[in-house]
Design an enzyme around this catalytic site. Structure first.
Site, PDB file in Angstrom:
ATOM      1  N   CYS A  75       0.872  -1.176   0.000  1.00  0.00           N
ATOM      2  CA  CYS A  75       0.000   0.000   0.000  1.00  0.00           C
ATOM      3  C   CYS A  75       0.903   1.217   0.000  1.00  0.00           C
ATOM      4  O   CYS A  75       1.544   1.522   1.011  1.00  0.00           O
ATOM      5  CB  CYS A  75      -0.938   0.003   1.203  1.00  0.00           C
ATOM      6  N   CYS A 219      -4.879   5.756  -4.510  1.00  0.00           N
ATOM      7  CA  CYS A 219      -4.159   4.486  -4.361  1.00  0.00           C
ATOM      8  C   CYS A 219      -2.735   4.715  -4.843  1.00  0.00           C
ATOM      9  O   CYS A 219      -2.503   4.931  -6.034  1.00  0.00           O
ATOM     10  CB  CYS A 219      -4.831   3.383  -5.170  1.00  0.00           C
TER      11      CYS A 219
END
Length: 276
Positions: A75, A219
């Site tokens: 992430c 993201c």
């Protein structure tokens, strides 16, 4: 069980961050789902867990759990928040922080307290390493998705991504195509689906439907994947500004075999404690 946490976000991609070095906390998938609930829990896209290093070359181990309780490999937005968190909590005073993850290693460079550059590693295009079912590596693949035929790029940034170029990000069918791509049979571990509008050779607009979380405000690994695919397909130059619903990231990549760098903000919202 009682523990302290911080709520943070990277361009609206929000996290619950927990120090599991000084606290003993066990997160079951069921507990994560309860905590992630935005009505009855803390509410977040991902849970970030700070652990003691697994090897002497790392400062910390970095774990990521989606809101559905599944553990994932990477992430990028979370990595920036991870770097700010460990400094903010006095776990380190370093400006260059080495972390291990489920899939490999990362280097986090603190430019300013709320501006972090992450070495995301070398993008991986080999299908079996993404993983993606294909006979050989291609710049563009044809995917049948429901009634649609899509021309896509596939890459791993430590986690799997598929990227589709669209004419207009505002009208892209993210809500319908996103979940179909996420669970497409050619991605055995599911996939994050990016929808990229090329504005110019150094600028893109992007929306991402994240595996296990749905569409998010931003993201980081998805931005990296989109730029890597765009450069590989000859659409972009090596320095690209990525516009996401939650804000902007700067991505720099010199091409195949080279590490990719992402620069963006990490925002602390509040500290809290919870009993569960």
């Amino acid at each position: 069980m009682h523990f302290h946490f911080s709520k943070m976000h990277g361009l609206g991609n929000d996290f619950m961050v927990v120090d599991c070095i000084t606290q003993n906390v066990f997160f079951s998938p069921e507990l994560i789902r309860r905590l992630a609930d935005r009505h009855t829990g803390v509410g977040f896209d991902q849970l970030l867990v700070v652990e003691a290093p697994y090897d002497p070359e790392s400062d910390f181990h970095y774990r990521i759990f989606n809101a559905d309780g599944s553990e994932v490999e990477q992430c990028g937005n979370g990595a920036r928040c991870f770097a700010r968190f460990v400094r903010m909590k006095g776990l380190t005073n370093k400006y260059t922080i080495h972390v291990s993850t489920k899939k490999g290693k990362m280097v986090l460079n603190v430019e300013e307290e709320d501006l972090i550059t992450v070495n995301m590693g070398v993008p991986e295009f080999e299908p079996n390493k993404i993983p993606f079912r294909a006979k050989q590596s291609e710049k563009t693949y044809i995917l049948r998705v429901g009634e649609h035929t899509l021309f896509c790029g596939a890459v791993s940034m430590g986690n799997p991504h598929v990227v589709t170029v669209v004419d207009d990000i505002r009208t892209a069918a993210v809500e319908t195509l996103g979940p179909l791509l996420e669970s497409h049979e050619r991605f055995p571990e599911r996939v994050n689906a990016g929808f990229m509008q090329v504005v110019s050779r150094d600028e893109i607009n992007l929306r991402v439907y994240e595996r296990g979380a749905g569409e998010t405000q931003a993201c980081g690994s998805g931005a990296c994947a989109a730029v890597a695919v765009g450069i590989l397909q000859g659409l972009l130059d090596e320095q690209v500004r990525v516009h996401l619903p939650g804000g902007e990231l700067e991505i720099h990549w010199q091409g195949p075999g080279k590490p990719l760098y992402m620069t963006g903000p990490a925002t602390h919202i509040y500290d809290g404690q919870i009993s569960c």
